[in-house]
Design a protein around this motif. Structure first.
Motif, PDB file in Angstrom:
ATOM      1  N   ARG A  28      38.983  49.477  51.190  1.00  0.00           N
ATOM      2  CA  ARG A  28      38.971  48.452  52.225  1.00  0.00           C
ATOM      3  C   ARG A  28      40.196  47.537  52.110  1.00  0.00           C
ATOM      4  O   ARG A  28      40.774  47.134  53.112  1.00  0.00           O
ATOM      5  CB  ARG A  28      37.687  47.643  52.104  1.00  0.00           C
ATOM      6  N   LEU A  29      40.589  47.208  50.878  1.00  0.00           N
ATOM      7  CA  LEU A  29      41.742  46.333  50.672  1.00  0.00           C
ATOM      8  C   LEU A  29      43.016  46.935  51.247  1.00  0.00           C
ATOM      9  O   LEU A  29      43.887  46.226  51.727  1.00  0.00           O
ATOM     10  CB  LEU A  29      41.957  46.054  49.180  1.00  0.00           C
ATOM     11  N   GLU A  30      43.108  48.253  51.198  1.00  0.00           N
ATOM     12  CA  GLU A  30      44.317  48.935  51.662  1.00  0.00           C
ATOM     13  C   GLU A  30      44.357  49.124  53.172  1.00  0.00           C
ATOM     14  O   GLU A  30      45.429  49.205  53.753  1.00  0.00           O
ATOM     15  CB  GLU A  30      44.426  50.304  50.980  1.00  0.00           C
ATOM     16  N   SER A  31      43.184  49.193  53.809  1.00  0.00           N
ATOM     17  CA  SER A  31      43.175  49.600  55.209  1.00  0.00           C
ATOM     18  C   SER A  31      42.605  48.591  56.208  1.00  0.00           C
ATOM     19  O   SER A  31      42.806  48.739  57.408  1.00  0.00           O
ATOM     20  CB  SER A  31      42.395  50.915  55.342  1.00  0.00           C
ATOM     21  N   CYS A  32      41.913  47.573  55.737  1.00  0.00           N
ATOM     22  CA  CYS A  32      41.275  46.640  56.677  1.00  0.00           C
ATOM     23  C   CYS A  32      42.305  45.706  57.312  1.00  0.00           C
ATOM     24  O   CYS A  32      43.443  45.591  56.860  1.00  0.00           O
ATOM     25  CB  CYS A  32      40.187  45.834  55.980  1.00  0.00           C
ATOM     26  N   ASP A  33      41.872  45.039  58.353  1.00  0.00           N
ATOM     27  CA  ASP A  33      42.703  44.024  58.997  1.00  0.00           C
ATOM     28  C   ASP A  33      42.979  42.903  57.994  1.00  0.00           C
ATOM     29  O   ASP A  33      42.109  42.549  57.202  1.00  0.00           O
ATOM     30  CB  ASP A  33      41.936  43.464  60.207  1.00  0.00           C
ATOM     31  N   ARG A  34      44.176  42.340  58.033  1.00  0.00           N
ATOM     32  CA  ARG A  34      44.538  41.306  57.061  1.00  0.00           C
ATOM     33  C   ARG A  34      43.613  40.086  57.119  1.00  0.00           C
ATOM     34  O   ARG A  34      43.399  39.422  56.113  1.00  0.00           O
ATOM     35  CB  ARG A  34      45.994  40.865  57.263  1.00  0.00           C
ATOM     36  N   LYS A  35      43.029  39.813  58.275  1.00  0.00           N
ATOM     37  CA  LYS A  35      42.102  38.676  58.391  1.00  0.00           C
ATOM     38  C   LYS A  35      40.899  38.835  57.467  1.00  0.00           C
ATOM     39  O   LYS A  35      40.320  37.852  57.008  1.00  0.00           O
ATOM     40  CB  LYS A  35      41.615  38.530  59.837  1.00  0.00           C
TER      41      LYS A  35
ATOM     42  N   TYR B  60      43.507  44.783  40.587  1.00  0.00           N
ATOM     43  CA  TYR B  60      42.890  45.691  41.564  1.00  0.00           C
ATOM     44  C   TYR B  60      42.452  45.028  42.871  1.00  0.00           C
ATOM     45  O   TYR B  60      42.197  45.723  43.855  1.00  0.00           O
ATOM     46  CB  TYR B  60      41.695  46.412  40.932  1.00  0.00           C
ATOM     47  N   ILE B  61      42.338  43.703  42.878  1.00  0.00           N
ATOM     48  CA  ILE B  61      41.896  43.034  44.103  1.00  0.00           C
ATOM     49  C   ILE B  61      42.969  42.085  44.631  1.00  0.00           C
ATOM     50  O   ILE B  61      43.476  42.250  45.734  1.00  0.00           O
ATOM     51  CB  ILE B  61      40.566  42.273  43.880  1.00  0.00           C
ATOM     52  N   PHE B  62      43.329  41.079  43.837  1.00  0.00           N
ATOM     53  CA  PHE B  62      44.241  40.052  44.345  1.00  0.00           C
ATOM     54  C   PHE B  62      45.674  40.546  44.518  1.00  0.00           C
ATOM     55  O   PHE B  62      46.335  40.193  45.485  1.00  0.00           O
ATOM     56  CB  PHE B  62      44.197  38.811  43.453  1.00  0.00           C
ATOM     57  N   GLU B  63      46.160  41.344  43.583  1.00  0.00           N
ATOM     58  CA  GLU B  63      47.530  41.866  43.691  1.00  0.00           C
ATOM     59  C   GLU B  63      47.721  42.654  44.998  1.00  0.00           C
ATOM     60  O   GLU B  63      48.662  42.380  45.748  1.00  0.00           O
ATOM     61  CB  GLU B  63      47.844  42.735  42.463  1.00  0.00           C
ATOM     62  N   PRO B  64      46.841  43.634  45.310  1.00  0.00           N
ATOM     63  CA  PRO B  64      47.010  44.363  46.579  1.00  0.00           C
ATOM     64  C   PRO B  64      46.933  43.456  47.817  1.00  0.00           C
ATOM     65  O   PRO B  64      47.628  43.693  48.805  1.00  0.00           O
ATOM     66  CB  PRO B  64      45.852  45.372  46.581  1.00  0.00           C
ATOM     67  N   ILE B  65      46.108  42.421  47.751  1.00  0.00           N
ATOM     68  CA  ILE B  65      46.002  41.492  48.884  1.00  0.00           C
ATOM     69  C   ILE B  65      47.314  40.738  49.060  1.00  0.00           C
ATOM     70  O   ILE B  65      47.839  40.629  50.174  1.00  0.00           O
ATOM     71  CB  ILE B  65      44.829  40.509  48.679  1.00  0.00           C
ATOM     72  N   LEU B  66      47.848  40.233  47.961  1.00  0.00           N
ATOM     73  CA  LEU B  66      49.100  39.476  48.042  1.00  0.00           C
ATOM     74  C   LEU B  66      50.248  40.363  48.510  1.00  0.00           C
ATOM     75  O   LEU B  66      51.119  39.912  49.255  1.00  0.00           O
ATOM     76  CB  LEU B  66      49.421  38.830  46.692  1.00  0.00           C
ATOM     77  N   VAL B  67      50.243  41.627  48.117  1.00  0.00           N
ATOM     78  CA  VAL B  67      51.256  42.586  48.592  1.00  0.00           C
ATOM     79  C   VAL B  67      51.147  42.730  50.105  1.00  0.00           C
ATOM     80  O   VAL B  67      52.146  42.683  50.823  1.00  0.00           O
ATOM     81  CB  VAL B  67      51.093  43.956  47.895  1.00  0.00           C
ATOM     82  N   ARG B  68      49.916  42.867  50.600  1.00  0.00           N
ATOM     83  CA  ARG B  68      49.711  43.025  52.047  1.00  0.00           C
ATOM     84  C   ARG B  68      50.149  41.792  52.827  1.00  0.00           C
ATOM     85  O   ARG B  68      50.520  41.891  53.986  1.00  0.00           O
ATOM     86  CB  ARG B  68      48.236  43.332  52.350  1.00  0.00           C
ATOM     87  N   PHE B  69      50.111  40.622  52.180  1.00  0.00           N
ATOM     88  CA  PHE B  69      50.573  39.406  52.840  1.00  0.00           C
ATOM     89  C   PHE B  69      52.054  39.136  52.604  1.00  0.00           C
ATOM     90  O   PHE B  69      52.574  38.103  53.001  1.00  0.00           O
ATOM     91  CB  PHE B  69      49.737  38.193  52.394  1.00  0.00           C
TER      92      PHE B  69
ATOM     93  N   VAL C 195      50.756  31.896  42.994  1.00  0.00           N
ATOM     94  CA  VAL C 195      49.860  31.806  44.156  1.00  0.00           C
ATOM     95  C   VAL C 195      48.414  32.016  43.725  1.00  0.00           C
ATOM     96  O   VAL C 195      47.519  31.247  44.106  1.00  0.00           O
ATOM     97  CB  VAL C 195      50.261  32.831  45.248  1.00  0.00           C
ATOM     98  N   ILE C 196      48.192  33.048  42.912  1.00  0.00           N
ATOM     99  CA  ILE C 196      46.818  33.348  42.508  1.00  0.00           C
ATOM    100  C   ILE C 196      46.276  32.262  41.588  1.00  0.00           C
ATOM    101  O   ILE C 196      45.103  31.896  41.661  1.00  0.00           O
ATOM    102  CB  ILE C 196      46.699  34.759  41.887  1.00  0.00           C
ATOM    103  N   LYS C 197      47.119  31.713  40.736  1.00  0.00           N
ATOM    104  CA  LYS C 197      46.691  30.631  39.843  1.00  0.00           C
ATOM    105  C   LYS C 197      46.281  29.409  40.669  1.00  0.00           C
ATOM    106  O   LYS C 197      45.246  28.784  40.414  1.00  0.00           O
ATOM    107  CB  LYS C 197      47.837  30.275  38.896  1.00  0.00           C
ATOM    108  N   PHE C 198      47.077  29.075  41.682  1.00  0.00           N
ATOM    109  CA  PHE C 198      46.777  27.949  42.561  1.00  0.00           C
ATOM    110  C   PHE C 198      45.438  28.172  43.260  1.00  0.00           C
ATOM    111  O   PHE C 198      44.571  27.295  43.286  1.00  0.00           O
ATOM    112  CB  PHE C 198      47.892  27.778  43.593  1.00  0.00           C
ATOM    113  N   TYR C 199      45.266  29.358  43.816  1.00  0.00           N
ATOM    114  CA  TYR C 199      44.045  29.695  44.550  1.00  0.00           C
ATOM    115  C   TYR C 199      42.821  29.631  43.636  1.00  0.00           C
ATOM    116  O   TYR C 199      41.849  28.937  43.924  1.00  0.00           O
ATOM    117  CB  TYR C 199      44.208  31.085  45.169  1.00  0.00           C
ATOM    118  N   LEU C 200      42.879  30.360  42.511  1.00  0.00           N
ATOM    119  CA  LEU C 200      41.716  30.439  41.622  1.00  0.00           C
ATOM    120  C   LEU C 200      41.386  29.096  40.986  1.00  0.00           C
ATOM    121  O   LEU C 200      40.220  28.728  40.875  1.00  0.00           O
ATOM    122  CB  LEU C 200      41.946  31.490  40.530  1.00  0.00           C
TER     123      LEU C 200
END
Length: 198
Positions: A83-90, A136-145, A155-160
């Motif tokens: 899903r992380l690889e193929s879903c809409d970025r929203k 496996y989760i946040f890295e692929p999301i940040l790549v997609r953005f 970015v992930i440190k700020f978010y978490l």
């Protein structure tokens, strides 16, 4: 699940819960197999049938917490990666009601376990868990953005850290504030959703 699997599973849960209960009272290095067995209501031979030592049980208990947490989400682990690889970025914005509701519900339902996992963060190897989540989760999301590799850890440190601080305050208040209110606060902080008068 056959009878033996069911019996094994029930014994494992008793052991996990016994260890969690004992960890609230004392440091792991001072917890004995005898104490775990007494707390779980099983004998020592049953313990050694399942585990080599208390470190084995600790590893399983950490997985027990993670599995319990993941069970609150309406998605299979393997489907999540696809899903992380193929879903809409929203759909990758994890501060939505869809993701925060199960997360906060887990915390509210399992306050004792969550507080303990935070208190025993290093012991329970939670840094490794978060490392896997990042990979496996946040890295692929940040790549997609389109977030650069250099920026990703910040970015992930700020978010978490931000989400975690809000959740910890909520937990300190015994989760008394309404979950929808907490979700709105997280949304406003992460997404900048507040209206600002000029």
């Amino acid at each position: 699940m056959n009878k033996n699997e069911s019996k094994y599973f029930n014994t494992a849960i008793k052991m996990d819960e016994a260890l969690l209960s004992l960890l609230e009272k004392k440091d792991f290095i001072y917890i004995t197999v005898k104490e775990i067995c007494e707390e779980a209501g099983v004998n020592r031979s049953t313990f050694y049938l399942h585990y080599e030592n208390t470190a084995d049980l600790l590893k399983e208990t950490t997985q027990y917490i993670l599995d319990k947490h993941f069970s609150y989400y309406n998605i299979e682990k393997k489907d999540m990666v696809v899903r992380l690889e193929s879903c809409d970025r929203k759909e990758l914005i994890f501060v939505t009601h869809e993701y925060l509701d199960p997360y906060l519900t887990f915390i509210k339902d399992n306050r004792r376990i969550f507080k303990l996992a935070i208190k025993q963060f290093q012991l329970m190897n939670m840094d490794e868990v978060y490392g896997k989540m990042f990979k496996y989760i946040f890295e692929p999301i940040l790549v997609r953005f389109g977030v650069s590799e250099k920026e990703r850890p910040y970015v992930i440190k700020f978010y978490l850290t931000g989400v975690f601080a809000i959740v910890m305050d909520w937990l300190e208040n015994d989760c008394n504030d309404d979950m929808d209110f907490i979700i709105k606060v997280i949304n406003d902080c992460v997404l900048g959703a507040r209206d600002v008068d000029e």
